[in-house]
Motif scaffolding. Structure first.
Motif, PDB file in Angstrom:
ATOM      1  N   SER A  98       0.804  -1.210   0.000  1.00 37.54           N
ATOM      2  CA  SER A  98       0.000   0.000   0.000  1.00 37.54           C
ATOM      3  C   SER A  98       0.840   1.264   0.000  1.00 37.54           C
ATOM      4  O   SER A  98       0.339   2.345  -0.233  1.00 37.54           O
TER       5      SER A  98
ATOM      6  N   SER B  22       3.728   3.918  -1.226  1.00 37.45           N
ATOM      7  CA  SER B  22       4.350   4.263  -2.483  1.00 37.45           C
ATOM      8  C   SER B  22       5.847   4.076  -2.373  1.00 37.45           C
ATOM      9  O   SER B  22       6.419   3.940  -1.295  1.00 37.45           O
TER      10      SER B  22
ATOM     11  N   ARG C 263     -10.324  -4.880  -9.650  1.00 37.66           N
ATOM     12  CA  ARG C 263      -9.173  -4.256  -8.977  1.00 37.66           C
ATOM     13  C   ARG C 263      -8.808  -4.998  -7.686  1.00 37.66           C
ATOM     14  O   ARG C 263      -7.638  -5.141  -7.351  1.00 37.66           O
TER      15      ARG C 263
ATOM     16  N   ARG D 159      -3.436   4.431 -14.047  1.00 36.32           N
ATOM     17  CA  ARG D 159      -4.707   4.366 -13.338  1.00 36.32           C
ATOM     18  C   ARG D 159      -4.874   5.632 -12.517  1.00 36.32           C
ATOM     19  O   ARG D 159      -3.910   6.084 -11.871  1.00 36.32           O
TER      20      ARG D 159
ATOM     21  N   ALA E 170      -5.310   8.084  -9.568  1.00 47.15           N
ATOM     22  CA  ALA E 170      -5.119   7.929  -8.128  1.00 47.15           C
ATOM     23  C   ALA E 170      -6.416   8.235  -7.404  1.00 47.15           C
ATOM     24  O   ALA E 170      -6.749   7.607  -6.405  1.00 47.15           O
TER      25      ALA E 170
ATOM     26  N   PRO F 298      -1.571  10.027 -10.706  1.00 50.77           N
ATOM     27  CA  PRO F 298      -0.398   9.966  -9.814  1.00 50.77           C
ATOM     28  C   PRO F 298       0.560  11.128 -10.053  1.00 50.77           C
ATOM     29  O   PRO F 298       0.845  11.492 -11.193  1.00 50.77           O
TER      30      PRO F 298
ATOM     31  N   ASP G 296      -7.048   4.828  -6.172  1.00 52.44           N
ATOM     32  CA  ASP G 296      -6.239   3.788  -6.806  1.00 52.44           C
ATOM     33  C   ASP G 296      -7.117   2.641  -7.301  1.00 52.44           C
ATOM     34  O   ASP G 296      -6.730   1.469  -7.221  1.00 52.44           O
TER      35      ASP G 296
ATOM     36  N   ARG H 236      -4.142   3.605   1.482  1.00 54.22           N
ATOM     37  CA  ARG H 236      -3.534   4.400   0.414  1.00 54.22           C
ATOM     38  C   ARG H 236      -3.714   5.895   0.589  1.00 54.22           C
ATOM     39  O   ARG H 236      -3.203   6.669  -0.220  1.00 54.22           O
TER      40      ARG H 236
ATOM     41  N   LYS I 215      -0.259   6.878  -0.862  1.00 55.00           N
ATOM     42  CA  LYS I 215      -0.088   7.312  -2.251  1.00 55.00           C
ATOM     43  C   LYS I 215      -0.852   8.594  -2.523  1.00 55.00           C
ATOM     44  O   LYS I 215      -0.499   9.352  -3.409  1.00 55.00           O
TER      45      LYS I 215
END
Lengths: 591, 334
Positions: free
Chosen positions: A8, A10, A555, B13, B15, B40, B75, B89, B166
């Motif tokens: 999860s 980055s 997903r 994809r 974010a 992203p 995401d 995330r 992210k």
């Protein structure tokens, strides 16, 4: 950090700093630990231990230990204990027989312990969650990866840790009482266990109330009622402590006493656990399954209660009034619990539907534990029917086969005045209870459906309405019994008429026990509309049984595959699918 | 309605993805069919007056609320159906700061690190990184209740960053900050974007957003009015929605600003006659709309000089994001 967590995060580091990813450079973490001025070996050892604890528990404990409230309570407790010790020992002189002082001192210590256990800790538990709502910090906690039950468990854990600390303060004093004699070791066990259980239950109640208090005004209103309730519990704790210290406990009656204590103990603990799940459900995200654990808790509680009831009645030789009252109470409880359960939303989120079993049989069984008012109706009716049947079978078997039971051995000869039941009585009593339960539960369910149909709101039948409906039913049926027992008993002795048709216990008693024809007719008068309503309710509920499982989104499957691959092959796995990898590893082998 | 990003992100994809998001409170439509994507590494500004639906949208994305219809994804994961995956995330920094009593900065961040499942060395490493990045090292042992607004905002950002998400959702991060703190915050945000994180930022300080954001969305009364890069918004060529009050700014005349040394009033009169349009005079500055090409502008300038007016500057007025915001929104409240 788990592989799932790693995934999860980055990949890149924050510029100007070292990497922030979970598997980042940690080579000089040891230096960092050493460099921290305040960190001692003990601290870092404690730090490592705390990794195994809930984050809430760690945070709350840090807060509690630094709080003024904890310091004050601790100091007050110590001071009062010292004062009480001197006061209680003041009659002692040279040659004074101290045997009588043990129980006296223990009772005083238990009363002192009641202050934190029954009043302060439950209230601070309530405040700890209520304040999160007031300050808005609850949102920040809810969006972490902690599960709702972990949040609630952390808060309860912190409360129980405080309980243990306060108990540890009094442990030498309580031991001192034993040395003074006048109390035996079982009384000390009872008092310590009782304190833990009482405090745990009250903390569960407090946290369940706090989870429901989502506005400042409600927080204050509930706080007032909670304080009043806790004061009452404090009074009850004093009585309990007095009972433990001074009530005689002959060794030959101890099994029976234990059996009788097991009832309230199991009820208290199981209710506390249900409250725990209710609080967890209240703070859970709306798309999550908030019903199943509560229903499992209710099932366990009812099964345990019936088990205890049968055991207790067996110990007393199946006394008919106890049997009738017990089964009646159980049905009343199911009516109350069911009225709250049917308050849930009929919709089932795709997230919950994803978790449904695959086979139709499993799904039909499992669906009774899934959210939805119709499913709740079927669940409660099924539970009531199943348990009533078991109870009837046991009672009939007892009366038909004359199962030997050494009553005198268990009850210590206290069963002399009890009369046993017969098969006809037990079946009639259970049927009467079940019919009345169905009658009122169908009414509550139909009212909830009409309300939902009329209002078209997101929450069609709020839980408060469920409670109100059940309480109204209770007042209409058992009200005379509960509120004015004298009137009830007078009425029971002097006569019976149609005005008492809704009095559940009264009709049952008259019809079953006294074989009065009118009461039987009244029972039939209730039974006919019950059948009609039951048919309608079943039709309304049946539609909720046909739930189709939804497919897992692409997903989610994709990520799950990635995680599987990582677990199997580490982080350097290529993009092959699991099947391809296995095919390559085991060429020529059949799967 | 979907909006294309200014950069080419067709292969990656999104974010963040809002798709026809609707949220109502009684009869009030807080969010009305909001759709856009954030890719992203992108910094996306979310602009709108108070009560426009920014915070509601952000809360739905952060799994604190649920929509009536539509979806918000992080995401590729739906915030309603996969909240746990979204939470791993996403870091959310709300506009309000909820402080715990008797807790130091380090303990506060440590609590959230544990809450995100970080254990042992990972937790300590993450704590160290975040405290270094947000420069909270010096006040690590200070109780958080006594922190200044700027420090609280740093702590809030640190909390949102503690699990290295992210996606970052920042609700009014610069509110109440002094100029220095704002600049520092802007630098941190830029650094995070360079790190590949996607940021969704709402703010009222539009000059800040204009400098930081790759794209912005303007929202009012729950509906999107415009989405595009800052340049597109300023030039009026951004994609527009017809959901609420279409505003076509692309055909509007360019704004010119002119400074004259003297005879300002005379120039004003001359221009108003020439352009048949109002001219605003402020001191020696004149501002007016002129719908013409560059050649036509040079002709106008030559005529001014030939008529004896002492022009010392003649230029297009640069529209700011604030101008665009004021132009696009109508100041409606609900």
């Amino acid at each position: 950090m788990s592989s799932e967590d790693n995934d999860s995060t980055s990949t890149g580091p924050i510029p100007g700093t070292v990497s922030m990813s979970g598997t980042a450079d940690v080579s000089n973490v040891g230096e960092f630990l050493v460099a921290r001025e305040a960190t001692t070996k003990f601290d870092s050892w404690l730090d490592r231990i705390s990794d195994f604890c809930s984050s809430i528990l760690v945070k709350e404990t840090r807060q509690a230990i630094k709080s003024r409230q904890f310091f004050l309570t601790f100091m007050v407790l110590l001071s009062v204990v010292i004062v009480w010790t001197f006061f209680a020992l003041s009659p002692a002189r040279d040659g004074y027989e101290v045997d009588s002082l043990g129980a006296f001192m223990l009772c005083g210590f238990l009363w002192i312990l009641g202050l934190p256990l029954v009043l302060i800790i439950p209230y601070t538990t309530y405040r700890s969650l209520a304040q999160e709502y007031e300050d808005g910090t609850i949102d920040m906690v809810l969006i972490t990866t902690m599960k709702p039950y972990q949040i609630i468990a952390g808060k309860l854990g912190s409360a129980m840790l405080q309980v243990l600390i306060y108990m540890a303060v009094l442990a030498p004093c309580i031991s001192f009482c034993y040395l003074l004699r006048g109390v035996d070791i079982s009384q000390i066990y009872y008092s310590i266990g009782g304190g833990l259980i009482v405090s745990f239950g009250l903390c569960c109640l407090a946290i369940a109330l706090a989870s429901a208090a989502d506005s400042t005004r409600l927080v204050q209103v509930i706080a007032v009622f909670l304080i009043l309730g806790l004061l009452f519990c404090g009074w009850m704790w004093c009585l309990l402590a007095w009972g433990i210290c001074f009530a005689p406990m002959p060794a030959n009656q101890r099994p029976l006493i234990n059996l009788m204590l097991a009832g309230p103990f199991l009820a208290w603990i199981s209710t506390a656990i249900i409250l725990f799940f209710a609080a967890s459900a209240k703070i859970a995200f709306s798309s999550s399954n908030r019903s199943t654990m509560i229903r499992v808790g209710v099932t366990v509680q009812v099964v345990v209660f019936f088990g205890w009831l049968l055991a207790a009645m067996a110990a007393f030789g199946f006394n008919k009034h106890a049997f009738m009252s017990g089964s009646c109470f159980a049905m009343q409880y199911l009516l109350l619990a069911g009225s709250m359960m049917i308050a849930c939303h009929p919709g089932m989120s795709p997230r919950v539907r994803r978790s449904l079993p695959t086979t139709a049989f499993q799904r039909s069984l499992y669906s009774l534990y899934m959210p939805g008012p119709g499913r709740a109706f079927l669940f409660v009716v099924g539970l009531a029917f199943g348990l009533s049947s078991i109870m009837a079978i046991v009672a009939v078997a007892y009366s038909l086969f004359d199962i030997p039971f050494d009553v005198a051995n268990v009850s210590g000869g206290m069963n002399a005045t009890f009369t046993g039941i017969d098969a006809q009585f037990s079946v009639c009593s259970i049927v009467a209870n079940f019919v009345y339960f169905l009658f009122f539960f169908c009414i509550v369910f139909l009212i909830s459906r009409v309300y939902a149909w009329r209002s078209q709101t997101r929450n069609p039948f709020v839980i408060e309405m469920g409670i109100c409906a059940a309480l109204l039913v209770f007042l209409a049926t058992m009200g005379s019994y509960a509120i004015a027992p004298n009137v009830f008993w007078d009425s029971m002795r002097n006569g019976f008429d149609i005005s008492q048709i809704f009095n559940w216990y009264r009709v049952q008693y008259t019809a079953v026990d006294r074989n009065i024809g009118d009461a039987s007719i009244y029972l039939m008068l209730i039974g006919v509309p019950t059948l009609v309503m039951l048919f309608i309710c079943l039709r309304l509920s049946a539609s909720e049984l046909t739930i189709a499982a939804t497919t897992v989104p692409e997903r989610v499957r994709e990520e799950d595959d990635e995680l599987k691959r990582e677990r199997l092959w580490g982080h350097d796995a290529d993009e092959e699918t699991i099947d391809e990898i296995f095919a390559a590893v085991r060429p020529g082998q059949d799967s | 309605m979907n909006f294309s990003p200014s950069k080419n992100h067709s292969t990656s994809r999104p974010a963040i993805e809002f798709d026809q998001l609707v949220r109502t409170f009684g009869k009030t439509v807080a969010v009305n069919k909001v759709s856009f994507k954030v890719y992203p590494g992108e910094v996306f500004g979310f602009i709108g007056p108070n009560g426009a639906g920014k915070t509601t949208s952000m809360k739905i994305l952060s799994t604190l609320d649920t929509p009536d219809s539509g979806s918000a994804k992080v995401d590729g994961f739906c915030s309603v159906n996969d909240p746990e995956r979204v939470r791993r995330r996403l870091g959310y920094m709300p506009d309000g700061f909820g402080a715990y009593s008797n807790v130091t900065c380090e303990e506060y961040l440590d609590f959230f690190a544990r809450s995100y499942g970080l254990r042992g060395k990972d937790r300590i490493s993450s704590l160290r990184n975040v405290m270094g990045f947000t420069q909270l090292d010096q006040i690590a042992q200070k109780p958080i209740t006594g922190l200044s607004k700027g420090m609280k905002q740093r702590l809030c950002l640190g909390r949102a960053l503690i699990h290295n998400p992210k996606v970052l959702v920042l609700d009014e991060p610069a509110a109440g900050l002094d100029p220095r703190a704002r600049i520092e915050l802007r630098e941190m945000i830029t650094a995070l974007a360079d790190d590949g994180k996607s940021l969704l930022i709402s703010s009222h300080i539009l000059t800040e957003l204009a400098e930081m954001c790759d794209r912005v969305a303007i929202i009012e009364q729950g509906g999107l009015l415009a989405v595009g890069s800052v340049e597109e918004i300023l030039s009026g060529e951004q994609h527009q929605t017809t959901e609420i009050g279409s505003v076509d700014v692309s055909t509007e005349a360019g704004q010119l600003v002119m400074q004259v040394v003297r005879d300002g009033a005379a120039v004003k009169l001359w221009l108003e006659e020439k352009l048949a349009a109002p001219v605003r005079l402020s001191g020696n500055n004149l501002q007016f709309a002129f719908a013409g090409s560059l050649e036509e502008q040079s002709v106008l300038l030559r005529e001014l000089i030939e008529n004896g007016f002492a022009v010392i500057s003649f230029a297009n007025k640069q529209r700011s994001l604030e101008d665009a915001f004021l132009h696009v929104t109508k100041g409606r409240v609900q």
